[in-house]
Design an enzyme around this catalytic site. Structure first.
Site, mmCIF file in Angstrom:
data_model
loop_
_atom_site.group_PDB
_atom_site.id
_atom_site.type_symbol
_atom_site.label_atom_id
_atom_site.label_comp_id
_atom_site.label_asym_id
_atom_site.label_seq_id
_atom_site.Cartn_x
_atom_site.Cartn_y
_atom_site.Cartn_z
ATOM 1 N N HIS A 72 0.842 -1.194 0.000
ATOM 2 C CA HIS A 72 0.000 0.000 0.000
ATOM 3 C C HIS A 72 0.877 1.242 0.000
ATOM 4 C CE1 HIS A 72 -4.210 -1.518 1.266
ATOM 5 N NE2 HIS A 72 -3.594 -2.406 0.519
ATOM 6 N N TYR A 201 -9.545 5.854 6.963
ATOM 7 C CA TYR A 201 -9.817 6.157 8.376
ATOM 8 C C TYR A 201 -10.755 7.359 8.369
ATOM 9 C CZ TYR A 201 -5.570 3.445 9.540
ATOM 10 O OH TYR A 201 -4.607 2.458 9.671
ATOM 11 N N PRO A 293 -5.814 0.988 18.142
ATOM 12 C CA PRO A 293 -5.403 0.530 16.808
ATOM 13 C C PRO A 293 -5.424 1.598 15.720
ATOM 14 C CG PRO A 293 -7.504 -0.462 17.476
ATOM 15 C CD PRO A 293 -7.008 0.307 18.640
ATOM 16 N N LYS A 297 -0.286 0.514 14.966
ATOM 17 C CA LYS A 297 1.063 0.459 15.531
ATOM 18 C C LYS A 297 1.324 -0.734 16.461
ATOM 19 C CE LYS A 297 2.906 3.741 13.449
ATOM 20 N NZ LYS A 297 2.872 3.016 12.206
ATOM 21 N N TYR A 385 3.278 6.929 10.037
ATOM 22 C CA TYR A 385 2.451 5.798 9.611
ATOM 23 C C TYR A 385 3.322 4.675 9.014
ATOM 24 C CZ TYR A 385 -1.654 3.282 7.991
ATOM 25 O OH TYR A 385 -2.613 2.323 7.814
HETATM 26 C C1 LIG Z 1 -9.076 -7.239 19.385
HETATM 27 C C2 LIG Z 1 -7.754 -6.626 18.968
HETATM 28 C C3 LIG Z 1 -7.633 -5.988 17.735
HETATM 29 C C4 LIG Z 1 -6.427 -5.429 17.350
HETATM 30 N N1 LIG Z 1 -6.319 -4.801 16.138
HETATM 31 C C5 LIG Z 1 -5.144 -4.247 15.778
HETATM 32 C C6 LIG Z 1 -4.978 -3.577 14.546
HETATM 33 O O1 LIG Z 1 -5.905 -3.488 13.770
HETATM 34 N N2 LIG Z 1 -3.766 -3.053 14.256
HETATM 35 C C7 LIG Z 1 -2.687 -3.166 15.117
HETATM 36 O O2 LIG Z 1 -1.575 -2.721 14.812
HETATM 37 N N3 LIG Z 1 -2.806 -3.781 16.281
HETATM 38 C C8 LIG Z 1 -3.997 -4.326 16.625
HETATM 39 N N4 LIG Z 1 -4.103 -4.953 17.793
HETATM 40 C C9 LIG Z 1 -2.908 -5.049 18.595
HETATM 41 C C10 LIG Z 1 -2.004 -6.187 18.145
HETATM 42 O O3 LIG Z 1 -2.788 -7.297 17.817
HETATM 43 C C11 LIG Z 1 -1.051 -6.479 19.278
HETATM 44 O O4 LIG Z 1 -0.250 -5.336 19.469
HETATM 45 C C12 LIG Z 1 -0.178 -7.725 19.064
HETATM 46 O O5 LIG Z 1 -0.961 -8.882 19.133
HETATM 47 C C13 LIG Z 1 0.915 -7.782 20.118
HETATM 48 O O6 LIG Z 1 1.566 -9.015 20.064
HETATM 49 P P1 LIG Z 1 2.114 -9.690 21.391
HETATM 50 O O7 LIG Z 1 2.765 -10.941 20.949
HETATM 51 O O8 LIG Z 1 2.878 -8.696 22.170
HETATM 52 O O9 LIG Z 1 0.820 -10.010 22.283
HETATM 53 P P2 LIG Z 1 -0.367 -11.029 22.028
HETATM 54 O O10 LIG Z 1 -0.683 -11.124 20.593
HETATM 55 O O11 LIG Z 1 -1.441 -10.633 22.974
HETATM 56 O O12 LIG Z 1 0.221 -12.434 22.455
HETATM 57 C C14 LIG Z 1 0.434 -12.782 23.807
HETATM 58 C C15 LIG Z 1 0.358 -14.285 23.963
HETATM 59 O O13 LIG Z 1 0.623 -14.614 25.320
HETATM 60 C C16 LIG Z 1 -0.311 -15.589 25.748
HETATM 61 N N5 LIG Z 1 -0.445 -15.513 27.206
HETATM 62 C C17 LIG Z 1 -1.160 -14.613 27.922
HETATM 63 N N6 LIG Z 1 -1.054 -14.867 29.242
HETATM 64 C C18 LIG Z 1 -0.259 -15.946 29.354
HETATM 65 C C19 LIG Z 1 0.212 -16.687 30.468
HETATM 66 N N7 LIG Z 1 -0.134 -16.356 31.727
HETATM 67 N N8 LIG Z 1 1.016 -17.754 30.247
HETATM 68 C C20 LIG Z 1 1.377 -18.094 28.971
HETATM 69 N N9 LIG Z 1 0.944 -17.424 27.872
HETATM 70 C C21 LIG Z 1 0.139 -16.365 28.064
HETATM 71 C C22 LIG Z 1 -1.573 -15.237 25.000
HETATM 72 O O14 LIG Z 1 -2.473 -16.343 24.908
HETATM 73 C C23 LIG Z 1 -1.028 -14.817 23.647
HETATM 74 O O15 LIG Z 1 -0.941 -15.892 22.737
HETATM 75 C C24 LIG Z 1 -5.312 -5.515 18.214
HETATM 76 C C25 LIG Z 1 -5.428 -6.152 19.454
HETATM 77 C C26 LIG Z 1 -6.642 -6.695 19.846
HETATM 78 C C27 LIG Z 1 -6.742 -7.363 21.200
#
Ligand SMILES: Cc1cc2nc3c(=O)[nH]c(=O)nc-3n(C[C@H](O)[C@H](O)[C@H](O)COP(=O)(O)OP(=O)(O)OC[C@H]3O[C@@H](n4cnc5c(N)ncnc54)[C@H](O)[C@@H]3O)c2cc1C
Length: 390
Positions: A72, A201, A293, A297, A385
């Site tokens: 994009h 947006y 979101p 980021k 962005y």
């Molecule tokens: C509903 C939703 C929509 C989103 N939409 C966007 C978007 O459109 N654009 C964007 O940029 N970002 C978006 N985000 C944010 C983005 O998805 C996150 O920033 C990203 O998932 C971060 O990755 P992470 O690995 O840090 O955390 P997570 O993806 O949350 O992964 C953490 C992992 O740890 C595991 N875990 C939790 N607790 C424990 C425990 N006690 N023991 C062992 N494992 C555990 C969880 O099950 C999970 O698999 C969204 C988030 C949500 C919740």
């Protein structure tokens, strides 16, 4: 069991860290609370900065992303039935973003991990962190009724906002900064072509709307909604009608409707915990920070944290230097706060807030008008962005 780095969480942060460490010869084990397909079923982010694409490629999982990801070169801002294109490529000297779902990123990383036989323990209950401020860090958990323990040199807390890593740190040793927004996003995933080939947006008197996509035939749409809204009470027809009302007439006329294959509500929050290091425990990704979101980021910030943390750990083992480890928190937080600012500013400009008065509404409009009339303003927006360098 023993490993060099115990990683908590098999989301994008934990899986990417595991892959980068493995490529550099650093042994690691991932502990995940849920089962594999549950992690893969979560529909979340979809816009990848070039830095994230480069890091995934470096980790050896860039092939499908490069083949199937959508490049994009711009996106649009909507306001009061007008639309302004932000020419990312032109304004940033050639930088673009790639649309590729978080689910696919996660699947690629899981497959790569499985292909080289790295250990991921799914459905690990009661994960508990021990002695991470001492010399013998350990992680314990329960699986299938049995207690297990893993000794390690370091623990990487990549377990998201509701994980156990951040909450294991004594309250006096960590400071938290938070803004909870008084609304959420109702999201719908549907197998219909997107209404525009670039993201829109849109700020509107009825509330924000986002037109996004996962492919040429799969769309992701969001509308701002009250925090207590229930997706079950929103029929698909109600959603499509409300989405169209919030878009400019041309975009609205191109919305193709169809049955939703996923419908959910996401609350919006800005959050930072600091520092990101406590003894031998490091926080990365959503465990350390949350952005609304608006601005895409969240996933990208998780990637930049993992870049800094993997380099620091590789330096520790390879060069016997702790400079990277000691500098991790400050380095990552510098970029985190700048991305927090950007996500907060985008959210503030485009949403309707309760009790917002006419002056505040005019300020949002003035922000849009300023962007419309100023290349310098659009350049700043585009620079953020596509992602600040890391
Ligand atoms: C509903 C939703 C929509 C989103 N939409 C966007 C978007 O459109 N654009 C964007 O940029 N970002 C978006 N985000 C944010 C983005 O998805 C996150 O920033 C990203 O998932 C971060 O990755 P992470 O690995 O840090 O955390 P997570 O993806 O949350 O992964 C953490 C992992 O740890 C595991 N875990 C939790 N607790 C424990 C425990 N006690 N023991 C062992 N494992 C555990 C969880 O099950 C999970 O698999 C969204 C988030 C949500 C919740």
């Amino acid at each position: 069991m023993r490993t060099q780095v115990a990683i908590i969480g098999a989301g994008p942060a934990g899986l990417l860290l595991g892959q980068l460490l493995h490529k550099a010869g650093v042994d690691n084990v991932i502990l995940e609370r849920k089962y594999r397909d549950y992690v893969l079923s979560r529909i979340r982010a979809g816009v990848l900065e070039q830095g994230t694409v480069d890091l995934l490629t470096k980790a050896g999982v860039g092939a499908r992303l490069c083949a199937e990801g959508l490049s994009h070169e711009g996106f649009a801002l909507g306001f009061a039935n007008r639309r302004l294109r932000i020419d990312l490529k032109g304004l940033t000297g050639g930088k673009i973003v790639t649309v590729y779902g978080q689910t696919e990123v996660t699947r690629d990383l899981m497959d790569a991990r499985a292909a080289v036989g790295l250990t991921t323990i799914y459905e690990a209950d009661d994960v508990t962190l021990h002695d991470f401020d001492g010399v013998n860090p350990r992680v314990s958990w329960r699986k299938d009724g049995a207690s297990r323990e893993l000794a390690c040199d370091f623990i990487a807390g990549c377990d998201g906002f509701h994980g156990v890593s951040r909450t294991s740190i004594p309250a006096g040793a960590i400071e938290m900064f938070e803004r909870v927004y008084p609304f959420g996003w109702l999201g719908v995933l549907a197998d219909v072509p997107p209404c525009s080939h670039e993201l829109i947006y849109a700020g509107h008197d009825r509330g924000f709307a986002l037109c996004s996509m996962r492919s040429a035939i799969r769309s992701r749409y969001y509308i701002q909604c009250p925090l207590d809204a229930n997706p079950a009470t929103w029929s698909d027809q109600m959603f499509w009608d409300e989405l169209r009302r919030r878009l400019d007439p041309e975009a609205a006329s191109h919305v193709v409707t169809g049955p939703s294959i996923e419908k959910s509500i996401a609350p919006l929050r800005s959050f930072v915990a600091e520092p990101l290091r406590f003894g031998k425990l490091f926080l990365a990704g959503d465990a350390a920070h949350i952005v609304p979101p608006t601005g895409a980021k969240g996933l990208n910030l998780a990637a930049s944290d993992v870049h800094y943390l993997s380099e620091a750990l590789i330096e520790h083992y390879g060069e016997k230097s702790d400079a990277g480890i000691d500098g991790y928190s400050a380095k990552a937080l510098d970029r985190i706060w700048k991305s927090e600012r950007f996500s907060w500013a985008m959210t503030s400009m485009l949403h309707r807030f309760d009790r917002q008065n006419s002056f505040e509404r005019r300020m949002q409009e003035a922000e849009f008008l300023y962007l419309e009339g100023s290349i310098a303003a659009r350049t700043g927006l585009a620079e953020n962005y596509v992602g600040l360098p890391f």
